[in-house]
Design a protein around this motif. Structure first.
Motif, PDB file in Angstrom:
ATOM      1  N   CYS A 102      53.185 -24.871  91.364  1.00 54.08           N
ATOM      2  CA  CYS A 102      53.615 -24.056  90.179  1.00 54.08           C
ATOM      3  C   CYS A 102      53.556 -25.287  88.936  1.00 54.08           C
ATOM      4  N   HIS A 104      54.460 -24.761  85.737  1.00 55.31           N
ATOM      5  CA  HIS A 104      55.210 -24.458  84.754  1.00 55.31           C
ATOM      6  C   HIS A 104      56.474 -25.198  84.571  1.00 55.31           C
ATOM      7  N   CYS A 117      59.565 -19.110  84.944  1.00 55.88           N
ATOM      8  CA  CYS A 117      58.516 -18.587  85.642  1.00 55.88           C
ATOM      9  C   CYS A 117      59.176 -18.062  86.733  1.00 55.88           C
ATOM     10  N   CYS A 119      57.630 -18.807  89.862  1.00 55.83           N
ATOM     11  CA  CYS A 119      56.935 -19.615  91.007  1.00 55.83           C
ATOM     12  C   CYS A 119      57.779 -20.825  91.277  1.00 55.83           C
ATOM     13  N   ARG A 120      58.385 -21.429  90.268  1.00 55.00           N
ATOM     14  CA  ARG A 120      59.086 -22.789  90.163  1.00 55.00           C
ATOM     15  C   ARG A 120      60.238 -23.077  91.273  1.00 55.00           C
TER      16      ARG A 120
HETATM   17 ZN   LIG Z   1      55.862 -21.465  87.909  1.00 53.06          ZN
END
Ligand SMILES: [Zn+2]
Ligand SMILES: [Mg+2]
Length: 196
Positions: A102, A104, A117, A119-120
């Protein structure tokens, strides 16, 4: 009876688990490596990964890499660090099935990579993606990390967890309750071997 072939996996956080954290004089904190020259595996990393790779576990990396979003390094540097890591693994004969990163950060300064986000970590997006894409038996799979966010991520996906007692990330843990604690991934490998 149908045949249901499921896989077991070990998912690794990267920084502070597989490679050393790096002191950043600007923030006075230990952080992920921002330059290729700063990427250094722990002395026991490759042997431990080889042991797990020889057993029937698929290996994954699940890593938050927000340094570019925060303006601390370039995407090129982050990619070069990954390439160095992958090259060393290939030379050694260790196979990771996927590297999930990830890039972000909620408070980043690079617009394209900033904000919330999906996916973090601690979000379990990547472990659940691995579960779906590789038919993982999550109850027989492990998540290894050095922060509470790693343990929450693994547990939210239904996986077993091991917290690595890395001294430089001590401030990032204390809330979560991992199933096991280990000094390093050499010890984690033994825990997995003895608790299948
Ligand atoms: Zn992410
Ligand atoms: Mg870490």
């Amino acid at each position: 009876m149908g045949i249901c072939e499921m896989n077991k996996a070990v998912l690794f956080d990267r920084d502070g688990v597989i490679n050393r954290l790096v002191f950043n004089p600007q923030t006075q904190a230990y952080e992920s490596p921002h330059f290729v020259k700063d990427f250094e595996l722990f002395p026991w990393t490759l042997d431990s990964l080889l042991e797990l790779d020889k057993s029937d576990y698929l290996l994954f990396v699940v890593s938050n890499q927000p340094s570019y979003a925060k303006g601390k390094t370039t995407l090129e540097n982050i990619k070069a660090i990954h390439d160095k890591f992958h090259t060393i693994l290939t030379r050694t004969g260790v196979t990771f099935t996927e590297y999930y990163y990830c890039f972000h950060h909620p408070d980043g300064i690079i617009p394209k990579f900033s904000g919330k986000c999906h996916c973090r970590k601690p979000e379990p997006y990547f472990p659940l993606k691995a579960k779906k894409d590789y038919q993982l038996d999550v109850s027989a799979s492990w998540f290894i990390g050095d922060r509470d966010s790693d343990i929450y991520c693994g547990q939210s996906a239904g996986m077993r967890t091991i917290m690595i007692d890395e001294p430089h990330s001590a401030g990032e843990r204390g809330q979560s309750v991992p199933e096991f604690w280990a000094q390093d991934i050499k010890e984690a490998e033994k825990i997995i071997h003895n608790n299948q």
